[in-house]
Design a protein around this motif. Structure first.
Motif, PDB file in Angstrom:
ATOM      1  N   GLU A 186       0.831  -1.204   0.000  1.00 48.07           N
ATOM      2  CA  GLU A 186       0.000   0.000   0.000  1.00 48.07           C
ATOM      3  C   GLU A 186       0.866   1.255   0.000  1.00 48.07           C
ATOM      4  OE1 GLU A 186      -3.340   0.149  -0.469  1.00 48.07           O
ATOM      5  OE2 GLU A 186      -3.105  -2.005  -0.779  1.00 48.07           O
ATOM      6  N   ALA A 187       1.984   1.242   0.695  1.00 45.31           N
ATOM      7  CA  ALA A 187       2.877   2.396   0.738  1.00 45.31           C
ATOM      8  C   ALA A 187       3.463   2.677  -0.645  1.00 45.31           C
ATOM      9  CB  ALA A 187       3.978   2.178   1.764  1.00 45.31           C
ATOM     10  N   VAL A 188       3.784   1.634  -1.388  1.00 46.76           N
ATOM     11  CA  VAL A 188       4.299   1.804  -2.748  1.00 46.76           C
ATOM     12  C   VAL A 188       3.212   2.429  -3.632  1.00 46.76           C
ATOM     13  CG1 VAL A 188       5.037   0.539  -4.813  1.00 46.76           C
ATOM     14  CG2 VAL A 188       6.089   0.053  -2.596  1.00 46.76           C
ATOM     15  N   LYS A 189       1.979   1.976  -3.493  1.00 46.85           N
ATOM     16  CA  LYS A 189       0.873   2.579  -4.257  1.00 46.85           C
ATOM     17  C   LYS A 189       0.725   4.059  -3.904  1.00 46.85           C
ATOM     18  CE  LYS A 189      -1.972  -1.589  -4.536  1.00 46.85           C
ATOM     19  NZ  LYS A 189      -3.249  -2.179  -4.085  1.00 46.85           N
ATOM     20  N   LEU A 190       0.845   4.383  -2.621  1.00 48.12           N
ATOM     21  CA  LEU A 190       0.741   5.773  -2.174  1.00 48.12           C
ATOM     22  C   LEU A 190       1.864   6.614  -2.778  1.00 48.12           C
ATOM     23  CD1 LEU A 190      -0.571   7.959  -0.419  1.00 48.12           C
ATOM     24  CD2 LEU A 190       0.820   7.126   1.499  1.00 48.12           C
ATOM     25  N   THR A 191       3.069   6.087  -2.801  1.00 51.76           N
ATOM     26  CA  THR A 191       4.197   6.809  -3.391  1.00 51.76           C
ATOM     27  C   THR A 191       3.942   7.075  -4.865  1.00 51.76           C
ATOM     28  OG1 THR A 191       5.785   5.926  -1.809  1.00 51.76           O
ATOM     29  CG2 THR A 191       6.674   6.677  -3.921  1.00 51.76           C
ATOM     30  N   GLU A 192       3.474   6.069  -5.586  1.00 51.51           N
ATOM     31  CA  GLU A 192       3.190   6.239  -7.012  1.00 51.51           C
ATOM     32  C   GLU A 192       2.098   7.279  -7.226  1.00 51.51           C
ATOM     33  OE1 GLU A 192       2.273   2.243  -8.230  1.00 51.51           O
ATOM     34  OE2 GLU A 192       4.376   1.625  -8.164  1.00 51.51           O
ATOM     35  N   ARG A 211       1.348   9.756  -5.197  1.00 50.44           N
ATOM     36  CA  ARG A 211       1.923  11.058  -4.857  1.00 50.44           C
ATOM     37  C   ARG A 211       2.763  11.597  -6.004  1.00 50.44           C
ATOM     38  NH1 ARG A 211       3.661   9.695   1.364  1.00 50.44           N
ATOM     39  NH2 ARG A 211       1.793  10.554   2.330  1.00 50.44           N
ATOM     40  N   ARG A 212       3.556  10.753  -6.611  1.00 49.54           N
ATOM     41  CA  ARG A 212       4.401  11.213  -7.725  1.00 49.54           C
ATOM     42  C   ARG A 212       3.544  11.688  -8.898  1.00 49.54           C
ATOM     43  NH1 ARG A 212       8.894   6.972  -6.603  1.00 49.54           N
ATOM     44  NH2 ARG A 212      10.245   8.288  -5.349  1.00 49.54           N
ATOM     45  N   ALA A 213       2.508  10.928  -9.237  1.00 47.97           N
ATOM     46  CA  ALA A 213       1.638  11.310 -10.344  1.00 47.97           C
ATOM     47  C   ALA A 213       0.907  12.620 -10.026  1.00 47.97           C
ATOM     48  CB  ALA A 213       0.636  10.194 -10.643  1.00 47.97           C
ATOM     49  N   ALA A 214       0.364  12.728  -8.821  1.00 48.86           N
ATOM     50  CA  ALA A 214      -0.333  13.952  -8.434  1.00 48.86           C
ATOM     51  C   ALA A 214       0.638  15.126  -8.369  1.00 48.86           C
ATOM     52  CB  ALA A 214      -1.031  13.759  -7.085  1.00 48.86           C
ATOM     53  N   GLY A 215       1.841  14.880  -7.891  1.00 51.13           N
ATOM     54  CA  GLY A 215       2.853  15.927  -7.819  1.00 51.13           C
ATOM     55  C   GLY A 215       3.217  16.464  -9.190  1.00 51.13           C
ATOM     56  N   GLU A 216       3.327  15.575 -10.166  1.00 47.94           N
ATOM     57  CA  GLU A 216       3.637  16.013 -11.531  1.00 47.94           C
ATOM     58  C   GLU A 216       2.505  16.851 -12.092  1.00 47.94           C
ATOM     59  OE1 GLU A 216       4.725  12.603 -13.889  1.00 47.94           O
ATOM     60  OE2 GLU A 216       6.345  12.061 -12.510  1.00 47.94           O
ATOM     61  N   ARG A 217       1.260  16.423 -11.867  1.00 49.54           N
ATOM     62  CA  ARG A 217       0.113  17.205 -12.344  1.00 49.54           C
ATOM     63  C   ARG A 217       0.066  18.582 -11.670  1.00 49.54           C
ATOM     64  NH1 ARG A 217      -2.383  12.287 -11.429  1.00 49.54           N
ATOM     65  NH2 ARG A 217      -3.510  13.130  -9.632  1.00 49.54           N
ATOM     66  N   LEU A 218       0.306  18.608 -10.366  1.00 49.94           N
ATOM     67  CA  LEU A 218       0.282  19.872  -9.641  1.00 49.94           C
ATOM     68  C   LEU A 218       1.406  20.791 -10.126  1.00 49.94           C
ATOM     69  CD1 LEU A 218      -0.924  21.676  -7.448  1.00 49.94           C
ATOM     70  CD2 LEU A 218       0.590  20.525  -5.802  1.00 49.94           C
ATOM     71  N   ALA A 219       2.588  20.245 -10.338  1.00 53.27           N
ATOM     72  CA  ALA A 219       3.713  21.061 -10.799  1.00 53.27           C
ATOM     73  C   ALA A 219       3.409  21.697 -12.151  1.00 53.27           C
ATOM     74  CB  ALA A 219       4.986  20.219 -10.867  1.00 53.27           C
ATOM     75  N   GLY A 236       3.258   6.806   5.140  1.00 49.59           N
ATOM     76  CA  GLY A 236       3.928   6.133   4.038  1.00 49.59           C
ATOM     77  C   GLY A 236       5.432   6.089   4.173  1.00 49.59           C
ATOM     78  N   LEU A 237       6.071   5.851   3.031  1.00 50.17           N
ATOM     79  CA  LEU A 237       7.515   5.639   2.960  1.00 50.17           C
ATOM     80  C   LEU A 237       8.271   6.839   2.416  1.00 50.17           C
ATOM     81  CD1 LEU A 237       7.563   2.051   1.396  1.00 50.17           C
ATOM     82  CD2 LEU A 237       8.362   2.683   3.679  1.00 50.17           C
ATOM     83  N   ASP A 238       7.598   7.978   2.269  1.00 48.81           N
ATOM     84  CA  ASP A 238       8.284   9.101   1.657  1.00 48.81           C
ATOM     85  C   ASP A 238       7.903  10.429   2.308  1.00 48.81           C
ATOM     86  OD1 ASP A 238       6.520   7.781  -1.025  1.00 48.81           O
ATOM     87  OD2 ASP A 238       5.657   9.280   0.294  1.00 48.81           O
ATOM     88  N   ARG A 239       8.701  11.415   1.975  1.00 42.19           N
ATOM     89  CA  ARG A 239       8.483  12.792   2.415  1.00 42.19           C
ATOM     90  C   ARG A 239       8.119  13.591   1.176  1.00 42.19           C
ATOM     91  NH1 ARG A 239      11.767  17.018   1.744  1.00 42.19           N
ATOM     92  NH2 ARG A 239      11.556  18.805   3.111  1.00 42.19           N
TER      93      ARG A 239
END
Length: 182
Positions: free
Chosen positions: A28-34, A36-44, A77-80
Motif C-alpha cells: 500500500e505504501a508503494v501505491k501511495l508513493t506512485e 503522490r508522484r503522479a499527483a505531484g507532476e500534475r500539480l507542478a 507512508g515511505l516518503d516525504r
C-alpha cells in the motif's frame, strides 16, 4: 501449561502475522508513493502555468517525493513530500519556505490555490487570501489582482489586502479598522 506447550506455535503464528502485515503495508505504501508522484507532476504542471501571469516566469516549481527508508516509515507512508522552487535561472531547487522571498511566497501560494481550485471535484465555493500580495507592488501587485479577479469568476474570493492594485480588481469592498488597545 497449555500456553507454555503451544508457545512455539504461537510465536510462529505471530511472526507470520507480522510478516503478512509488513508486506501489506509495503504494498500500500508503494501505491501511495506512485499516486503522490503522479499527483505531484500534475500539480507542478498546473502551478508552472500560473507563474508567468504572476510575474514569476523564470521561476520553477516541483513536488519532491523523497524516500524515507523503511526504518522511518509510518502512517504517512515511505516518503516525504515537499514543494521545491528555483526562483532564478540556473539556481538549484530548494524548499519553498527557505528559498522564496515574502512576495514570491505569497505568489506561489496564490499559484497553488489557483491550481487546486480547478480540480475535478469542482470549483471551490470560497477562497480566502490574507495579504497574498505581501511584498509586491506595481505591476506585480496588478498581476496578482488580475489573477484573483479571474478566480472570482467561478468562486467567491475574499482578499485581505493593503494594495490598491489588488483592491481595484475587486467587485465589492469592505473597510475594516481596529480601535482600542486590543
Amino acid at each position: 501449561l497449555q500456553a507454555m506447550e503451544s508457545s512455539e506455535d504461537d510465536l510462529k503464528a505471530a511472526e507470520a502475522a507480522v510478516t503478512a502485515a509488513r508486506a501489506a503495508y509495503l504494498a500500500e505504501a508503494v501505491k501511495l508513493t506512485e499516486a503522490r508522484r503522479a499527483a505531484g507532476e500534475r500539480l507542478a504542471v498546473a502551478v508552472m502555468g500560473e507563474l508567468g501571469p504572476l510575474k514569476l516566469e523564470k521561476a520553477r516549481f516541483r513536488v519532491a517525493v523523497e524516500p524515507l527508508g523503511e526504518d522511518r516509515a509510518g502512517p504517512s507512508g515511505l516518503d516525504r513530500v515537499a514543494f521545491e522552487v528555483a526562483t532564478n535561472p540556473g539556481a538549484p531547487f530548494g524548499d519553498l519556505g527557505a528559498i522564496a522571498s515574502g512576495g514570491e511566497l505569497a505568489r506561489f501560494a496564490l499559484a497553488l490555490k489557483a491550481s487546486l481550485a480547478g480540480r475535478a471535484e469542482g470549483p471551490q465555493p470560497l477562497m480566502i487570501f490574507d495579504e497574498v500580495d505581501q511584498g509586491v507592488g506595481g505591476a506585480v501587485a496588478d498581476a496578482v489582482g488580475l489573477r484573483l479577479r479571474r478566480l472570482a469568476a467561478d468562486a467567491q474570493v475574499l482578499v485581505v489586502t493593503h494594495s490598491p492594485q489588488v483592491a481595484a480588481r475587486g467587485d465589492a469592498h469592505w473597510r475594516i479598522s481596529k480601535s482600542g488597545d486590543a
